[in-house]
Motif scaffolding. Structure first.
Motif, mmCIF file in Angstrom:
data_model
loop_
_atom_site.group_PDB
_atom_site.id
_atom_site.type_symbol
_atom_site.label_atom_id
_atom_site.label_comp_id
_atom_site.label_asym_id
_atom_site.label_seq_id
_atom_site.Cartn_x
_atom_site.Cartn_y
_atom_site.Cartn_z
ATOM 1 N N LYS A 189 -41.965 -32.482 -93.055
ATOM 2 C CA LYS A 189 -42.844 -32.974 -94.118
ATOM 3 C C LYS A 189 -43.036 -34.486 -94.073
ATOM 4 C CE LYS A 189 -41.941 -29.169 -97.192
ATOM 5 N NZ LYS A 189 -40.925 -28.617 -98.035
ATOM 6 N N THR A 190 -41.944 -35.239 -93.876
ATOM 7 C CA THR A 190 -42.037 -36.698 -93.944
ATOM 8 C C THR A 190 -42.202 -37.370 -92.588
ATOM 9 O OG1 THR A 190 -39.643 -36.985 -93.798
ATOM 10 C CG2 THR A 190 -40.597 -36.716 -96.010
ATOM 11 N N GLY A 191 -41.825 -36.686 -91.503
ATOM 12 C CA GLY A 191 -41.905 -37.280 -90.180
ATOM 13 C C GLY A 191 -40.706 -38.146 -89.839
ATOM 14 N N LEU A 192 -39.741 -38.262 -90.759
ATOM 15 C CA LEU A 192 -38.547 -39.073 -90.545
ATOM 16 C C LEU A 192 -37.680 -38.453 -89.451
ATOM 17 C CD1 LEU A 192 -36.608 -41.366 -91.638
ATOM 18 C CD2 LEU A 192 -35.556 -39.536 -92.964
ATOM 19 N N VAL A 193 -37.253 -39.268 -88.490
ATOM 20 C CA VAL A 193 -36.373 -38.806 -87.417
ATOM 21 C C VAL A 193 -34.970 -39.309 -87.709
ATOM 22 C CG1 VAL A 193 -35.878 -38.899 -84.952
ATOM 23 C CG2 VAL A 193 -38.241 -38.799 -85.733
ATOM 24 N N ARG A 194 -34.002 -38.409 -87.638
ATOM 25 C CA ARG A 194 -32.622 -38.808 -87.884
ATOM 26 C C ARG A 194 -31.708 -38.166 -86.856
ATOM 27 N NH1 ARG A 194 -31.180 -35.939 -93.634
ATOM 28 N NH2 ARG A 194 -29.083 -36.637 -93.168
ATOM 29 N N GLU A 195 -30.631 -38.864 -86.570
ATOM 30 C CA GLU A 195 -29.635 -38.354 -85.636
ATOM 31 C C GLU A 195 -28.493 -37.744 -86.438
ATOM 32 O OE1 GLU A 195 -28.448 -41.221 -82.723
ATOM 33 O OE2 GLU A 195 -30.529 -41.676 -82.205
ATOM 34 N N VAL A 196 -28.145 -36.504 -86.089
ATOM 35 C CA VAL A 196 -27.096 -35.786 -86.815
ATOM 36 C C VAL A 196 -26.089 -35.251 -85.797
ATOM 37 C CG1 VAL A 196 -26.597 -33.882 -88.389
ATOM 38 C CG2 VAL A 196 -28.756 -35.104 -88.586
ATOM 39 N N ASN A 197 -24.798 -35.444 -86.078
ATOM 40 C CA ASN A 197 -23.730 -34.904 -85.237
ATOM 41 C C ASN A 197 -23.104 -33.707 -85.936
ATOM 42 O OD1 ASN A 197 -24.137 -36.967 -83.412
ATOM 43 N ND2 ASN A 197 -22.583 -38.276 -84.339
ATOM 44 N N PHE A 198 -22.977 -32.600 -85.201
ATOM 45 C CA PHE A 198 -22.353 -31.391 -85.730
ATOM 46 C C PHE A 198 -21.076 -31.127 -84.948
ATOM 47 C CE2 PHE A 198 -26.927 -30.621 -86.451
ATOM 48 C CZ PHE A 198 -26.927 -30.301 -87.800
ATOM 49 N N GLN A 199 -20.084 -30.550 -85.618
ATOM 50 C CA GLN A 199 -18.882 -30.099 -84.932
ATOM 51 C C GLN A 199 -19.209 -28.800 -84.195
ATOM 52 O OE1 GLN A 199 -15.877 -31.605 -84.606
ATOM 53 N NE2 GLN A 199 -16.801 -33.335 -85.678
ATOM 54 N N SER A 200 -18.655 -28.631 -83.020
ATOM 55 C CA SER A 200 -18.874 -27.415 -82.248
ATOM 56 C C SER A 200 -18.403 -26.209 -83.066
ATOM 57 C CB SER A 200 -18.098 -27.494 -80.938
ATOM 58 O OG SER A 200 -18.352 -26.369 -80.164
ATOM 59 N N GLY A 201 -19.212 -25.168 -83.107
ATOM 60 C CA GLY A 201 -18.872 -23.969 -83.868
ATOM 61 C C GLY A 201 -19.511 -23.914 -85.237
ATOM 62 N N GLU A 202 -20.062 -25.030 -85.725
ATOM 63 C CA GLU A 202 -20.761 -25.019 -87.014
ATOM 64 C C GLU A 202 -22.009 -24.150 -86.926
ATOM 65 O OE1 GLU A 202 -21.662 -28.515 -89.556
ATOM 66 O OE2 GLU A 202 -20.399 -29.593 -88.121
ATOM 67 N N LYS A 203 -22.461 -23.692 -88.079
ATOM 68 C CA LYS A 203 -23.690 -22.897 -88.121
ATOM 69 C C LYS A 203 -24.663 -23.523 -89.100
ATOM 70 C CE LYS A 203 -21.677 -18.584 -86.703
ATOM 71 N NZ LYS A 203 -21.788 -17.164 -86.745
ATOM 72 N N VAL A 204 -25.957 -23.465 -88.743
ATOM 73 C CA VAL A 204 -27.021 -23.964 -89.612
ATOM 74 C C VAL A 204 -28.050 -22.858 -89.787
ATOM 75 C CG1 VAL A 204 -26.742 -26.406 -89.034
ATOM 76 C CG2 VAL A 204 -28.239 -24.997 -87.648
ATOM 77 N N PRO A 205 -28.727 -22.828 -90.943
ATOM 78 C CA PRO A 205 -29.747 -21.794 -91.126
ATOM 79 C C PRO A 205 -30.999 -22.115 -90.316
ATOM 80 C CG PRO A 205 -29.463 -23.095 -93.132
ATOM 81 C CD PRO A 205 -28.464 -23.581 -92.149
ATOM 82 N N GLU A 206 -31.536 -21.066 -89.680
ATOM 83 C CA GLU A 206 -32.786 -21.215 -88.941
ATOM 84 C C GLU A 206 -33.934 -20.991 -89.920
ATOM 85 O OE1 GLU A 206 -34.630 -19.762 -84.671
ATOM 86 O OE2 GLU A 206 -32.965 -18.678 -85.543
ATOM 87 N N ALA A 207 -34.988 -21.785 -89.811
ATOM 88 C CA ALA A 207 -36.127 -21.678 -90.735
ATOM 89 C C ALA A 207 -36.882 -20.377 -90.492
ATOM 90 C CB ALA A 207 -37.059 -22.875 -90.558
ATOM 91 N N GLU A 208 -37.293 -19.731 -91.586
ATOM 92 C CA GLU A 208 -38.084 -18.506 -91.507
ATOM 93 C C GLU A 208 -39.531 -18.890 -91.199
ATOM 94 O OE1 GLU A 208 -37.120 -15.210 -92.195
ATOM 95 O OE2 GLU A 208 -35.022 -15.832 -92.315
ATOM 96 N N LEU A 209 -39.986 -18.594 -90.007
ATOM 97 C CA LEU A 209 -41.322 -18.996 -89.583
ATOM 98 C C LEU A 209 -42.169 -17.789 -89.237
ATOM 99 C CD1 LEU A 209 -40.316 -21.867 -87.147
ATOM 100 C CD2 LEU A 209 -41.026 -22.091 -89.508
ATOM 101 N N SER A 210 -43.477 -17.975 -89.354
ATOM 102 C CA SER A 210 -44.418 -16.975 -88.868
ATOM 103 C C SER A 210 -45.442 -17.691 -87.994
ATOM 104 C CB SER A 210 -45.100 -16.247 -90.030
ATOM 105 O OG SER A 210 -45.828 -17.156 -90.825
ATOM 106 N N PHE A 211 -45.940 -16.985 -87.003
ATOM 107 C CA PHE A 211 -46.907 -17.554 -86.071
ATOM 108 C C PHE A 211 -48.221 -16.785 -86.196
ATOM 109 C CE2 PHE A 211 -42.743 -18.448 -84.398
ATOM 110 C CZ PHE A 211 -42.845 -19.741 -83.931
#
Length: 185
Positions: A45-67
């Protein structure tokens, strides 16, 4: 939910309650302990780019998309207009939402519009597109011996390296994932 180790460029995830597109994802392993997954995320939405570090094994929700299949119509200022082929409805996307994809868009081209909760958030291109070379240096006899290539400007403004035998006015295929010359059209 998707494991952060499986993140790839171009995927859409939900982080801090907002949709982000993965620009880069790389794994780093420490001498001791678990690894680290470093990512570059772009807010849709905003176009803001950010760097994020995750610990190995973490889980994030995948966005529900339609094409949905759509056709690129035209550009007006910093908006790009698309028409969905199933209901002929027009949708506008800002230049920030499209990004570098704009260098591969030619009028009447078919693409996949990416929707989240009924709102278009981006587009998916075909693997290769055919573009016309507008400007390139002339080739000389014996150029092909050295290999390599020469710079060329395509009809959309994209600058790539092409083989020496390509002339202005030639139609070529370009890989949309890497931006490299594939072959003659």
């Amino acid at each position: 939910m998707i494991e952060v180790g499986d993140l790839k460029k171009g995927m859409f995830i939900i982080y801090d309650g907002e949709i982000y597109r993965v620009l880069e994802a790389s794994k780093h392993f420490m001498g001791r302990g678990s690894g680290l997954v470093r990512t570059k995320l772009k807010n849709v939405k905003t176009g803001l780019v950010r760097e994020v570090n995750f610990q190995s094994g973490e889980k994030v929700p995948e966005a529900e998309l339609s094409f949905r299949k759509a056709q690129y119509l035209y550009r007006d200022g910093d908006h790009y207009y698309f028409m969905t082929l199933d209901d002929y409805e027009q949708h506008a996307l800002r230049e920030e939402e499209i990004g570098d994809v704009r260098y591969y868009l030619i009028e009447n081209m078919e693409v996949d519009l990416v929707f989240h909760e009924g709102v278009p958030i981006g587009i998916e291109l075909p693997t290769t597109v055919e573009l016309t070379v507008v400007e390139t240096e002339p080739s000389f006899k014996g150029d092909t011996v050295s290999g390599g290539g020469k710079p060329a400007v395509l009809e959309t403004g994209l600058k790539i390296t092409v083989p020496y035998f390509i002339e202005a006015g030639d139609k070529i295929k370009v890989d949309t994932r890497t931006g490299e010359y594939v072959g003659r059209a």
